[in-house]
Design an enzyme around this catalytic site. Structure first.
Site, short mmCIF file in Angstrom:
data_model
loop_
_atom_site.label_atom_id
_atom_site.label_comp_id
_atom_site.label_asym_id
_atom_site.label_seq_id
_atom_site.Cartn_x
_atom_site.Cartn_y
_atom_site.Cartn_z
N GLU A 1 82.19 60.14 150.46
CA GLU A 1 80.83 59.64 150.49
C GLU A 1 79.80 60.65 149.94
OE1 GLU A 1 80.42 56.92 149.30
OE2 GLU A 1 82.40 55.84 150.00
N TYR B 1 73.25 53.37 152.18
CA TYR B 1 74.55 53.23 151.37
C TYR B 1 75.75 53.90 152.21
CZ TYR B 1 78.61 54.46 148.70
OH TYR B 1 79.55 54.42 148.27
N ASP C 1 75.42 50.19 146.27
CA ASP C 1 74.85 51.59 145.62
C ASP C 1 74.34 50.99 144.23
OD1 ASP C 1 76.94 50.51 144.20
OD2 ASP C 1 78.01 52.39 143.95
#
Length: 299
Positions: free
Chosen positions: A46, A129, A147
């Site tokens: 991520e 996020y 997102d």
DNA sequence: TACCCGTGGGG
DNA sequence: TCCCCAAGGGT
């Protein structure tokens, strides 16, 4: 007798079915990836995916996890090693933040990536996020994950607008209202919304012909209006400070672990003031280190 | 809130 | 060619 399905099902059902067929085979979606790296693998992926396209991330992710397979392993690395391994992924401050997060996880969480969203938000480089993405994709908990792809899907399919405009907090709340009760189903829904935005409901040339939400899409129903494009244009890169910083850092990465004379760094840069500003700001950010007339990645 | 922060591939 | 923009976050 079945009761009338909630309106959200008009979105979640077709999306889940589509995702089952169309989902790309990405490393972080494979069971072996989770077996081997757990939540740490998800967290690293991520970080790398923040503003860097999937295809460029994949090889870097594998190399990174091979070198530092746990938070404590990364915590023991030097800043120079981390910045150099980050290579050309862009936005190198993310490498600094990921390193810092690894130290925080090691010191505050016994080396275990936290599961709680609030705890995740307390780590360096983790925002709304990423915190929820880790809680959902690594730990299978039930949260909205929003997102830029999901925001675009919501803007079009639900709100009837060409591009996301509302504050992202509002989209987070909207996603929450659509989220299936079941945690497993909600995780699929989160992933499916992102996937649709990335591969079908794209920013520039959406492929509505193959979209599973076509029938119920508010934007299509409205005739695909061009909502005046409220998006803010990205600042020009050519001639920017960012370009200068990138050029300086590339030199330091290529030289590492050696230092180089300050004079040898971009002596021909068109704007000497900007060159100076780039070097100073890199040092201020902790991405570079000066020692007399020498400069290098931080030791 | 608006702006800053890299890099490279595709339309 | 040039422009767009990409699984954001910090300040």
């Amino acid at each position: 007798m079945r009761s009338t399905p909630p309106p959200a099902d008009a979105v979640t059902m077709p999306l889940a079915r589509w995702y089952g067929d169309a989902a790309r085979d990405l490393p972080w979606r494979r069971p072996e990836f989770h077996d081997e790296f757990g939540a740490w693998g998800t967290l690293v992926s991520e970080f790398m995916l923040q503003q860097t396209p999937v295809n460029r991330v994949i090889p870097h992710l594998e190399a990174w996890l091979a070198r530092w397979p746990t938070p404590s392993a990364l915590a023991a690395a030097t800043t120079a090693e981390v910045v150099q391994q980050w290579a050309n992924l862009g936005y190198p401050r993310r490498a600094l933040w990921l390193h810092r997060a690894a130290v925080e996880i090691t010191e505050r969480h016994d080396g275990v990536v936290p599961r709680d969203v609030e705890a995740l938000l307390g780590l360096s480089g983790i925002g709304d996020y990423t915190a929820r993405a880790v809680a959902v994709f690594a730990y299978a908990d039930r949260h909205p994950v929003v997102d830029t792809n999901t925001r675009r899907v919501l803007a079009r399919a639900v709100l009837g607008q060409a591009q996301p405009g509302s504050p992202s907090r509002r989209d987070l709340a909207l996603m929450e209202t659509l989220l299936p009760e079941d945690a497993g189903e909600s995780a699929v829904f989160n992933a499916a919304a992102m996937e649709l935005g990335a591969t079908v409901c794209t920013s520039r040339a959406p492929r509505c012909e193959i979209c599973p939400l076509l029938d119920g899409c508010a934007w299509v129903a409205a005739g695909r209006p061009d909502t005046g494009d409220a998006r803010r244009r990205q600042a020009a890169f050519e001639g920017s400070d960012r370009q200068a910083r990138g050029a300086v850092l590339r030199i330091l990465r290529d030289a590492a672990p050696d230092s180089v004379p300050l004079d040898s760094v971009l002596p021909e840069w068109p704007d000497p003031l900007q060159r100076h500003r780039a070097i100073d700001s890199l040092i201020a950010d902790g991405l570079a280190e000066a020692d007399g007339e020498l400069i290098s990645l931080p030791r």
